[in-house]
Design an enzyme around this catalytic site. Structure first.
Site, PDB file in Angstrom:
ATOM      1  N   ASP A 189      -0.662 -10.938  -5.803  1.00  0.00           N
ATOM      2  CA  ASP A 189      -1.808 -10.034  -5.749  1.00  0.00           C
ATOM      3  C   ASP A 189      -1.408  -8.576  -5.569  1.00  0.00           C
ATOM      4  O   ASP A 189      -0.905  -8.203  -4.505  1.00  0.00           O
ATOM      5  CB  ASP A 189      -2.706 -10.484  -4.589  1.00  0.00           C
ATOM      6  CG  ASP A 189      -3.933  -9.635  -4.422  1.00  0.00           C
ATOM      7  OD1 ASP A 189      -4.365  -9.014  -5.406  1.00  0.00           O
ATOM      8  OD2 ASP A 189      -4.475  -9.599  -3.293  1.00  0.00           O
TER       9      ASP A 189
ATOM     10  N   ASP B  86      -5.630  -4.468 -10.140  1.00  0.00           N
ATOM     11  CA  ASP B  86      -5.658  -5.561  -9.177  1.00  0.00           C
ATOM     12  C   ASP B  86      -5.557  -6.917  -9.873  1.00  0.00           C
ATOM     13  O   ASP B  86      -6.522  -7.407 -10.448  1.00  0.00           O
ATOM     14  CB  ASP B  86      -6.961  -5.463  -8.385  1.00  0.00           C
ATOM     15  CG  ASP B  86      -7.033  -6.434  -7.230  1.00  0.00           C
ATOM     16  OD1 ASP B  86      -6.152  -7.308  -7.119  1.00  0.00           O
ATOM     17  OD2 ASP B  86      -7.973  -6.319  -6.431  1.00  0.00           O
TER      18      ASP B  86
END
Length: 392
Positions: A94, A280
């Site tokens: 992530d 992201d």
């Protein structure tokens, strides 16, 4: 990943300490679990176990490519191992967070029982920090994780991070995790975003000379196809066309850059005076300020359904315009076939959504997987910049 992280340190009870030392629940071995899930052969090919590997501090420097599994274009999950002998976990790599966590055997809630759980007693290299045990609460936009800090050997591909700090969860929010495809999250954002303390895995790999360049890259497939990839320490240029266009990071917490404007058919429709964008990999959508998102929904003829969901005609991909994000003076179009996604029962919805809160400010966008499937992305910590190029 709309992951806003807050750590709260508190004293751990004697009861929890005793549970760590004497877990009462008998768990199946990691090999049995892999075999039951049909993952054993794949794991043994990728991670042949040798005790010497966990003792070596002189592995060759090279680019490590870690394959990711595409779950319905919603999440991209890779395998890591923790401990000696290794216990396997599926994690999201992530760029929207920095902390690293997996479930522990102390987590007996329903969500944890549906996922792999780390057993400290099964690892000869497991350590607790000196002094009082520390607990951490990781607060994400989609739910919270509570656990305690621990250390062990963590392996990504052929890279070992010795005595790596991470959070072992004892409680996970049922709302977002009970049906999740991943066991935990491995954050790759800047160190300043971390609240659990210690050195992130990426920084440790760099400091120990495990990778030759202080960067990593993502290639994300679309349509549920295989071939998604995380690259650590270098870039495989065959995954993109043309040249990488570099843009500086504007705030070294998230992977955040300046967004010049957002336009449709040559007309600016949002971010008129410039704004910010966060890249992201843990977010599957395109998130933006409420007013701007509503304007885009109107332009693409998306109809409000409930909460933040907007229904759109599945056949609209043939005539709706591209939504163009301008970054560093370069146009990055997102076509209708990418921002319209098909849900269950054949319903199509818009991938544009508003922020659930105002934490990131009124002029910030999050460019998640909808954008990153179209553009190969490189995250260069050495030069604090992001490189983008059309994915092949």
């Amino acid at each position: 990943m709309q992951w806003l992280v807050v750590l709260r340190l508190v004293a751990l009870s004697e009861c929890l300490v005793s549970l760590i030392l004497f877990p009462t629940q008998e768990l199946k071995g990691n090999r049995e679990k892999l075999e039951e899930n049909g993952m054993l052969n794949e794991y043994l090919e990728k991670y042949p176990y040798s005790p010497a590997k966990f003792l070596s501090e002189n592995q060759n420097k090279k680019v490590t490519c870690e394959s990711l599994r595409n779950y319905l274009d919603l999440t991209y999950v890779g395998l890591i191992t923790i401990g000696t002998p290794p216990q396997t976990f599926k994690v999201i790599f992530d760029t929207g967070s920095t902390d690293f966590w997996v479930p522990s055997v102390l987590c007996n809630t329903e969500p944890c029982q549906n996922h792999e759980r780390f057993n400290p007693l099964s690892s000869s290299t497991f350590k607790l920090p000196p002094g009082e045990l520390r607990t951490g609460e990781l607060r994400y936009g989609s739910g919270d994780v509570i656990g305690f800090i621990a250390y062990d050997t963590v392996k990504i591909g052929d890279l070992d991070a010795f005595r790596q700090g991470f959070v072992l969860s004892t409680w996970v929010d049922l709302a977002f995790w009970s049906i999740a495809s991943h066991d935990g999250v491995l954050g790759l954002a800047y160190p300043k975003l971390a609240q659990a303390g210690g050195t992130s895995i990426f920084d440790k790999l760099w400091k120990k000379g495990r990778i030759s360049e202080k960067l990593f890259a993502f290639y994300l497939t679309s349509g549920g196809k295989r071939g998604s990839m995380l690259m650590l320490g270098g870039v495989d240029h065959s995954y993109y066309s043309g040249e990488l266009r570099w843009v500086p990071v504007t705030k070294r917490r998230f992977w955040q850059v300046a967004l010049n404007s957002i336009s449709v058919n040559g007309t600016i429709i949002a971010c008129h005076d410039g704004c910010q964008a966060i890249l992201d990999t843990g977010n599957s959508l395109l998130n933006g300020p409420n007013e701007d998102v509503l304007n885009i929904q109107n332009i693409i003829h998306a109809q409000h359904s409930f909460k933040d969901m907007y229904i759109i005609d599945c056949n609209a991909t043939t005539h709706l315009p591209d939504v163009v994000f301008v970054i560093g003076g370069i146009n990055y179009p997102v076509p209708a076939r990418s921002y319209i996604r098909k849900e269950a029962f054949g319903t199509c919805v818009s991938s544009f959504t508003s922020f659930p809160d105002k934490t990131l400010g009124s002029k910030t966008w999050i460019l998640g997987d909808v954008f990153l499937r179209l553009y190969f992305s490189v995250y260069d910590r050495a030069n604090n910049r992001i490189g983008l190029a059309p994915a092949v």
